[in-house]
Design a protein around this motif. Structure first.
Motif, short mmCIF file in Angstrom:
data_model
loop_
_atom_site.label_atom_id
_atom_site.label_comp_id
_atom_site.label_asym_id
_atom_site.label_seq_id
_atom_site.Cartn_x
_atom_site.Cartn_y
_atom_site.Cartn_z
N PHE A 192 0.82 -1.28 -0.17
CA PHE A 192 0.06 -0.10 -0.03
C PHE A 192 0.95 1.22 0.02
CE2 PHE A 192 -2.92 3.05 2.62
CZ PHE A 192 -3.76 3.12 1.57
N ASN A 193 0.71 2.26 -0.84
CA ASN A 193 1.36 3.21 -1.35
C ASN A 193 1.07 4.22 -0.04
OD1 ASN A 193 3.01 5.57 -2.07
ND2 ASN A 193 1.09 6.25 -3.20
N ILE A 194 2.15 5.01 0.79
CA ILE A 194 1.49 5.88 1.76
C ILE A 194 2.36 7.23 1.41
CG2 ILE A 194 1.16 4.44 3.71
CD1 ILE A 194 4.16 4.87 4.53
N SER A 195 3.17 7.23 0.30
CA SER A 195 3.73 8.35 -0.24
C SER A 195 4.93 8.96 0.70
CB SER A 195 2.86 9.57 -0.80
OG SER A 195 2.60 10.34 0.40
N PRO A 196 5.90 9.41 0.13
CA PRO A 196 7.28 9.56 0.80
C PRO A 196 6.88 10.65 1.91
CG PRO A 196 7.74 9.75 -1.42
CD PRO A 196 6.26 9.49 -1.25
N ASN A 197 5.95 11.55 1.86
CA ASN A 197 5.68 12.65 2.84
C ASN A 197 4.25 12.41 3.24
OD1 ASN A 197 8.06 14.31 2.47
ND2 ASN A 197 7.09 14.85 0.59
N VAL A 212 -7.27 0.99 5.90
CA VAL A 212 -6.87 -0.23 5.29
C VAL A 212 -6.17 -1.19 6.05
CG1 VAL A 212 -4.78 -0.89 3.65
CG2 VAL A 212 -6.45 1.02 3.29
N ASN A 213 -5.23 -0.78 7.22
CA ASN A 213 -4.80 -1.52 7.90
C ASN A 213 -5.65 -2.48 8.91
OD1 ASN A 213 -2.24 -2.78 8.60
ND2 ASN A 213 -2.23 -1.80 10.67
N GLY A 264 -7.23 -11.59 5.40
CA GLY A 264 -6.12 -12.48 5.15
C GLY A 264 -4.76 -11.84 4.76
N TYR A 265 -4.91 -10.51 4.58
CA TYR A 265 -3.74 -9.86 4.08
C TYR A 265 -2.81 -9.15 5.18
CZ TYR A 265 -5.40 -10.65 -0.74
OH TYR A 265 -5.75 -11.08 -1.84
N GLU A 266 -1.45 -9.03 4.89
CA GLU A 266 -0.57 -8.48 5.61
C GLU A 266 -0.11 -7.08 4.87
OE1 GLU A 266 4.09 -8.29 7.35
OE2 GLU A 266 3.51 -10.11 6.02
N VAL A 267 -0.36 -5.93 5.36
CA VAL A 267 -0.19 -4.51 4.74
C VAL A 267 1.31 -4.11 4.86
CG1 VAL A 267 -1.20 -2.08 4.83
CG2 VAL A 267 -2.63 -4.09 5.33
N ILE A 268 1.81 -3.97 3.72
CA ILE A 268 3.25 -3.53 3.54
C ILE A 268 3.35 -1.88 3.06
CG2 ILE A 268 5.36 -3.90 2.59
CD1 ILE A 268 4.68 -6.39 4.39
N PRO A 269 3.44 -1.15 3.86
CA PRO A 269 3.60 0.37 3.37
C PRO A 269 4.89 0.47 2.32
CG PRO A 269 4.49 0.13 5.36
CD PRO A 269 4.10 -1.35 5.22
N LEU A 296 1.98 1.03 -9.79
CA LEU A 296 0.98 0.10 -9.62
C LEU A 296 0.61 -0.85 -10.65
CD1 LEU A 296 -1.58 -0.53 -7.86
CD2 LEU A 296 -2.91 1.40 -9.00
N ALA A 297 0.59 -0.46 -11.83
CA ALA A 297 0.52 -1.11 -13.08
C ALA A 297 1.55 -2.26 -13.38
CB ALA A 297 0.49 -0.39 -14.41
N GLU A 298 2.73 -1.89 -12.70
CA GLU A 298 3.78 -2.79 -12.83
C GLU A 298 3.92 -3.90 -11.83
OE1 GLU A 298 7.32 -0.33 -13.24
OE2 GLU A 298 6.51 0.40 -15.26
N HIS A 299 2.90 -3.80 -10.86
CA HIS A 299 2.73 -4.70 -9.65
C HIS A 299 3.81 -4.36 -8.58
CE1 HIS A 299 0.10 -7.98 -11.62
NE2 HIS A 299 0.22 -6.88 -12.49
N TYR A 300 4.40 -3.41 -8.64
CA TYR A 300 5.25 -3.00 -7.18
C TYR A 300 4.79 -2.91 -6.20
CZ TYR A 300 9.08 -0.94 -4.61
OH TYR A 300 10.07 -0.77 -3.62
N ILE A 301 3.53 -1.91 -6.43
CA ILE A 301 2.49 -1.78 -5.17
C ILE A 301 0.99 -2.25 -5.87
CG2 ILE A 301 3.47 0.15 -4.30
CD1 ILE A 301 1.62 2.07 -5.92
N ASP A 302 0.01 -2.50 -4.70
CA ASP A 302 -1.02 -3.17 -5.11
C ASP A 302 -2.13 -2.17 -4.95
OD1 ASP A 302 -0.01 -5.55 -5.42
OD2 ASP A 302 0.48 -5.83 -3.38
N GLY A 303 -1.88 -0.99 -4.19
CA GLY A 303 -3.09 0.02 -3.91
C GLY A 303 -2.60 1.43 -3.45
N THR A 304 -3.21 2.32 -3.83
CA THR A 304 -2.72 3.69 -3.30
C THR A 304 -4.16 4.52 -3.02
OG1 THR A 304 -1.42 5.55 -3.92
CG2 THR A 304 -2.91 4.58 -5.73
#
Length: 260
Positions: free
Chosen positions: A42-47, A68-69, A76-81, A93-101
């Motif tokens: 999950f994208n939380i952005s740098p700032n 989300v958390n 059943g998911y673990e959230v990874i920021p 997101l399109a390249e599957h590096y993140i799953d949601g934003t």
């Protein structure tokens, strides 16, 4: 057991069944992760974007993170920021590096390329004035001849034509805190445009609460959602069902109240 409790139980069982299917499919497609429990990146952005996303050296916080958390582990998911700069989010997101934003549909260049959950909270942009100002906002003409402090790089479609022809003067600053610091200067600046919740968050955390008030009318209002790839349709459906449960049982209101 009353009807309301039965309804909530039915929604939760439905969402858990949907996510069980996702887990089975993910093993073959790599949709979430190769290990168990599956990961939701999950994208939380740098700032961050307080109070929606709050980023520091420890645990992320904020409205969107808490929702989300809360929901993803129930599915059943673990959230990874992940901290992804805004200009790179859609591609990663399109390249599957993140799953949601977090995203509003209206802020997305090509919204049809993605999938969106139901709205978690509304982002409402308003005009802030000093508490004792006689000004208010119902229509852009109310700001003619005034100087409005705005966030550098932000677009305000309702006000843009009047900024362009200088019927409303625009003064840009680089942070949400500066919007209110400059407005405190008084004579040179008449108003500031900011998200309503962001404004209240800044006032609370900067110790300047009670010195400003929001306009009666807003200039925009959009639903803040989670943007996903289209192959996360089952997750989105289950997420929405859990979000409905949080609305009905008061969990969502409790999260929002913490940041108001």
């Amino acid at each position: 057991m009353n009807i309301s409790c039965l309804r909530l139980m039915k929604k939760r069982l439905t969402s858990l069944f949907a996510v069980s299917l996702i887990a089975l499919i993910s093993a073959g497609t790599g949709n979430a992760a190769d290990s168990y429990p599956p990961k939701f990146r999950f994208n939380i952005s740098p700032n961050g974007y307080p109070p929606y996303l709050i980023v520091d050296d420890t645990q992320p916080a904020g409205i969107m993170w808490e929702v989300v958390n809360t929901i993803a582990p129930r599915l059943g998911y673990e959230v990874i920021p992940r901290k992804i700069p805004r200009k790179r989010v859609d591609g990663m997101l399109a390249e599957h590096y993140i799953d949601g934003t977090p995203r509003a549909i209206e802020w997305t260049e090509n919204p049809d390329d993605f999938l969106f959950t139901d709205s978690i909270v509304n982002v409402e942009e308003v005009i802030f004035f000093q508490k004792h100002s006689e000004l208010d906002f119902y229509h852009p003409t109310d700001l003619f001849g005034k100087t409005v402090i705005a966030h550098l790089g932000y677009r305000y479609p309702v006000l843009a034509p009047y900024f362009a022809d200088n019927k409303i003067m625009r003064f840009d600053v680089s942070s949400d805190v500066d919007l209110f610091r400059f407005l405190l200067l008084g004579e040179r600046f008449d108003a500031a445009v900011a998200d309503k919740l962001v404004g209240h968050w800044v006032m609370r955390n900067e110790g300047i609460g009670g010195q400003f008030r929001p306009s009666t009318a807003n200039i925009s209002e959009y639903g803040f959602r989670i943007m996903l790839r289209k192959d996360w349709a089952e997750f989105a459906q289950a997420f929405n069902q859990e979000l409905d449960i949080m609305r009905e049982n008061g969990e969502l209101d409790a999260i929002l109240a913490h940041y108001r």
